[in-house]
Design an enzyme around this catalytic site. Structure first.
Site, PDB file in Angstrom:
ATOM      1  N   ARG A 162       4.182   2.739  12.740  1.00 21.54           N
ATOM      2  CA  ARG A 162       4.699   3.437  11.380  1.00 21.54           C
ATOM      3  C   ARG A 162       6.005   4.215  11.792  1.00 21.54           C
ATOM      4  O   ARG A 162       6.489   5.251  11.304  1.00 21.54           O
ATOM      5  CB  ARG A 162       3.830   4.323  11.025  1.00 21.54           C
ATOM      6  CG  ARG A 162       2.302   3.729  10.277  1.00 21.54           C
ATOM      7  CD  ARG A 162       2.507   2.647   9.334  1.00 21.54           C
ATOM      8  NE  ARG A 162       1.480   2.194   9.118  1.00 21.54           N
ATOM      9  CZ  ARG A 162       0.628   1.145   9.773  1.00 21.54           C
ATOM     10  NH1 ARG A 162       1.462   0.413  10.698  1.00 21.54           N
ATOM     11  NH2 ARG A 162      -0.443   0.873   9.495  1.00 21.54           N
ATOM     12  N   SER A 237      -1.977   5.966   2.232  1.00 17.65           N
ATOM     13  CA  SER A 237      -2.368   6.909   3.333  1.00 17.65           C
ATOM     14  C   SER A 237      -1.343   7.976   3.774  1.00 17.65           C
ATOM     15  O   SER A 237      -0.347   7.620   4.322  1.00 17.65           O
ATOM     16  CB  SER A 237      -2.657   5.948   4.814  1.00 17.65           C
ATOM     17  OG  SER A 237      -3.589   4.873   4.400  1.00 17.65           O
ATOM     18  N   GLU A 333       2.074  10.193   7.768  1.00 19.23           N
ATOM     19  CA  GLU A 333       2.817   9.129   7.601  1.00 19.23           C
ATOM     20  C   GLU A 333       3.990   9.054   6.540  1.00 19.23           C
ATOM     21  O   GLU A 333       4.835   8.587   6.474  1.00 19.23           O
ATOM     22  CB  GLU A 333       1.632   7.879   7.312  1.00 19.23           C
ATOM     23  CG  GLU A 333       2.390   6.474   7.207  1.00 19.23           C
ATOM     24  CD  GLU A 333       1.029   5.592   6.971  1.00 19.23           C
ATOM     25  OE1 GLU A 333       1.453   4.676   6.389  1.00 19.23           O
ATOM     26  OE2 GLU A 333       0.111   5.824   7.703  1.00 19.23           O
TER      27      GLU A 333
END
Length: 337
Positions: A162, A237, A333
């Protein structure tokens, strides 16, 4: 191309947070982007794509550039592979569906991820054992200061979990306008061993899956766990899965014998953040008009009318609690702005 003023960004972010942009411009062509960047302005620029990976906590006193450049085409083809170019404003899931329609394989596991194609490399989006970097060839980006175009190859993007160079040292310095992907035309390499894909395919009575079957399975799994942003504001998420050493994991096992993990190196394991959050008692917990989703603890939600500051405070409470209970730090995230 027109610059508007005092525009609500509620329709432009998947959390559905109602903040005001002092200035707003819809960008549909690369030349329009260059023109706006050359324009002298006392306001900074704020780059907006699909609005799927951000939590807005305040009004934006900037010129918001909504990157809405469309188009998908094949630019190179061999017997076994194809390279496609997708412009930054293309919805990511629509791109996946376009590839499936053409029997191009490689991103079927990334079905139903919200957002636009131009922001996918920034986050190195991933799901069910596949990451964007696995099919990434290059991207074109416009330099904010000089308006020149640069082609970034995979190794220049510094992809990680990520992460990418566009989230780190080049943050705010380049605007991605298109992305090239290398996909398979046949003999597709199916990734079936992550999560519940195999179980879902069995439930669908599919013994010999193709890429469309894998996509359908991923969509079914995601829809069973994740709320549709059109119904409940969210950004998917919210937290990354933390990585810890095997020694740390062994110590945790003494108190939490059922703690799950995924080995990523000889000395490191990845722990599902959703399990930690659920174990800490946050799954399904509601705080008025915001909270943690009842089916997936990784997802923070806006039930309607919540502000970003409240959701951010909840995120910090979750992080603090996880650290106190497990001595594990979990990172967001989602980009908090």
């Amino acid at each position: 191309m027109k610059i508007k003023h005092d525009v609500s960004l509620k329709p432009y972010n998947t959390f559905g947070i109602d903040v005001i942009a002092s200035s707003f411009c819809n960008i549909e062509h690369v030349e329009d982007l260059r023109h706006v960047l050359k324009t002298k302005t006392t306001k900074p620029f704020f780059i907006l794509g699909g609005g799927s990976n951000m939590l807005l906590t305040k009004n934006i006193d900037a010129l918001v550039l909504h990157i809405n450049i469309k188009g998908i085409k094949v630019i190179e083809e061999t017997e076994n592979h194809v390279i496609i170019k997708a412009n930054a404003g293309e919805n990511w899931h629509n791109l996946v569906l376009w590839c499936l329609d053409h029997n191009f394989g490689g991103i079927e596991n990334l079905s139903l991820i919200p957002g636009n194609t131009g922001t996918a490399p920034i986050q190195n989006i991933g799901a069910y054992g596949v990451e964007l970097k696995d099919v990434f060839v290059s991207c074109e980006a416009v330099n904010v200061s000089t308006q020149s175009t640069k082609i970034f190859l995979k190794n220049e993007c510094k992809f990680d979990y990520r992460e990418s160079v566009f989230k780190q040292e080049l943050r705010g310095k380049y605007i991605i306008t298109s992305v090239n992907f290398k996909l398979t035309k046949h003999n597709h390499d199916l990734h079936l061993n992550y999560g519940a894909i195999k179980n879902q395919l069995e439930a669908m009575a599919i013994k010999h899956p193709n890429i469309k079957d894998v996509s359908d399975a991923v969509i079914a799994i995601r829809e069973s766990k994740l709320p549709d942003p059109k119904d409940i504001g969210n950004s998917g998420s919210f937290f990354k899965n933390p990585v810890i050493t095997k020694a740390q994991f062994k110590a945790l096992q003494s108190n939490f014998p059922n703690i799950p993990s995924y080995e990523i190196s000889n000395n490191e394991l990845k722990i599902p953040a959703g399990w930690l959050i659920e174990k800490a008692g946050f799954k399904g917990k509601r705080f008025g008009n915001f909270g943690v989703h009842s089916k997936q603890a990784l997802v923070l939600v806006n039930y309607g009318g919540a502000n970003g500051r409240d959701i951010f405070e909840l995120a910090k409470l979750i992080q603090k609690t996880i650290h106190r209970l497990f001595d594990i730090s979990i990172e967001t995230e989602v980009n908090v702005i």
